[in-house]
Design a protein around this motif. Structure first.
Motif, short mmCIF file in Angstrom:
data_model
loop_
_atom_site.label_atom_id
_atom_site.label_comp_id
_atom_site.label_asym_id
_atom_site.label_seq_id
_atom_site.Cartn_x
_atom_site.Cartn_y
_atom_site.Cartn_z
N PRO A 45 32.05 58.80 -8.12
CA PRO A 45 33.38 58.19 -8.08
C PRO A 45 33.55 57.08 -7.06
O PRO A 45 34.01 56.01 -7.39
N ILE A 46 33.11 57.32 -5.84
CA ILE A 46 33.35 56.32 -4.81
C ILE A 46 32.40 55.14 -4.98
O ILE A 46 32.78 54.00 -4.79
N GLN A 47 31.17 55.40 -5.43
CA GLN A 47 30.20 54.33 -5.57
C GLN A 47 30.61 53.35 -6.64
O GLN A 47 30.38 52.16 -6.52
N ILE A 49 33.42 52.26 -7.49
CA ILE A 49 34.46 51.30 -7.17
C ILE A 49 34.36 50.79 -5.73
O ILE A 49 35.22 50.10 -5.26
N ALA A 50 33.27 51.19 -5.07
CA ALA A 50 33.15 50.81 -3.67
C ALA A 50 32.97 49.30 -3.54
O ALA A 50 32.11 48.71 -4.17
N ALA A 51 33.80 48.70 -2.73
CA ALA A 51 33.67 47.28 -2.46
C ALA A 51 33.57 47.14 -0.95
O ALA A 51 34.27 47.82 -0.22
N TRP A 52 32.65 46.28 -0.54
CA TRP A 52 32.49 46.09 0.89
C TRP A 52 32.31 44.62 1.16
O TRP A 52 31.41 43.98 0.62
N ASN A 53 33.20 44.07 1.95
CA ASN A 53 33.21 42.64 2.22
C ASN A 53 32.12 42.28 3.22
O ASN A 53 32.35 42.24 4.42
N ASN B 48 32.77 52.77 3.28
CA ASN B 48 34.01 52.99 2.55
C ASN B 48 34.53 54.40 2.74
O ASN B 48 33.76 55.36 2.67
N GLN B 62 37.66 49.93 4.33
CA GLN B 62 36.31 49.38 4.51
C GLN B 62 36.03 49.39 5.99
O GLN B 62 36.83 48.90 6.77
#
Lengths: 172, 105
Positions: A45-47, A49-53, B48, B62
């Protein structure tokens, strides 16, 4: 004698066959465990939609960091944001920070530590049901400002507080 | 059963639910060096963190390497009720992850 040799060869081949079968079984089992983990919701689940700037977190300059995380480096200083941090920190590895605000409709709270190698510490996206409040612990490399930028109704408001750090908390 | 890496507490008071979460994680910056070998210690940090209740994402954050080791995070929201299930999950840069569920008290 040759017969014996042939026999040995056969045994060898059989052994190898067995081994490779075992390997195959092992691999299938392993992948089965992974599938199980995914389907039971442990990994996916988290992977998904995980977004990391990455750009913003890698920025070494405060202005660049602010600009790449918020899209603009414009922010209005506001007295409606309060940053609670002790004035003097002995150990920069654990700096308790509490940010709260009386601004309405706060969508994100972003924390920066001005003189860290990478100034961007964290960004918190809040639901509309959330109260403009975040409490966490951060690392600070040296005495500098901690800056909180609160985004409310699409506008950025900022507040800063100077913190004296006796021993830095990044690296050794 | 393996003990979860997350400890979570959610309490309601005067209509406001306070969620506190404590995660055990090294939060390695990648800047430190091993004192004996002089080799840099590779970065390992949570990138995250998400908190969901009633299929609604309350907090989506984040993180960078500058969040302290064994991170603590706390936030507040309105509209929760006793017995609600609240779920906190994290993901780190090495694709490791964990999650936990708890009831609002």
């Amino acid at each position: 004698m040759p017969l014996n040799k042939q026999f040995n060869k056969d045994v060898c081949r059989n052994l190898f066959a067995k081994d490779s079968r075992r390997l195959f079984l092992k691999r299938t089992l392993n992948s089965a465990t992974i599938t199980l983990a995914v389907s039971s919701g442990l990994l996916l689940p988290i992977q998904a939609i995980a977004a990391w700037n990455e750009v913003a977190f890698a920025a070494t300059n405060l202005q660049t960091a602010i600009k790449s995380v918020l899209g603009t480096d414009l922010s209005r200083a506001s007295d409606k944001i309060s940053i609670k941090i002790p004035d003097i920190i002995e150990n920069g590895a654990i700096v308790p920070v509490t940010v709260s605000s009386t601004l309405k409709e706060v969508s994100t709270i972003t924390l920066f530590s001005e003189k860290n190698t990478a100034p961007l510490v964290a960004q918190f996206e809040l639901d509309k049901d959330c109260i403009a409040f975040i409490s966490t612990r951060i690392k600070m490399s040296q005495t500098s400002n901690v800056i909180a930028i609160v985004t409310a109704r699409g506008n950025n408001y900022s507040a800063r507080k100077k913190v004296k750090v006796t021993i830095g908390g990044c690296g050794d | 059963m393996i003990r979860s890496s997350i400890k979570i507490r959610a309490k309601i008071k005067n209509g406001i639910t306070t969620v506190k979460a404590l995660i055990s994680h090294p939060m390695e910056t990648g800047l430190r060096k091993d004192r004996k070998t002089g080799q840099p210690i590779p970065a390992k940090f949570i990138s995250n963190v998400k908190c969901v209740s009633n299929e609604k994402v309350l907090l989506n954050s984040q993180w960078g390497v500058a969040v302290a080791k064994n991170p603590y995070v706390s936030f507040k929201y309105t509209g929760g009720s006793i017995g609600d299930i609240i779920k906190v999950s994290w993901l780190d840069n090495t694709n490791q992850s964990d999650s936990i569920e708890a009831k609002v008290k």
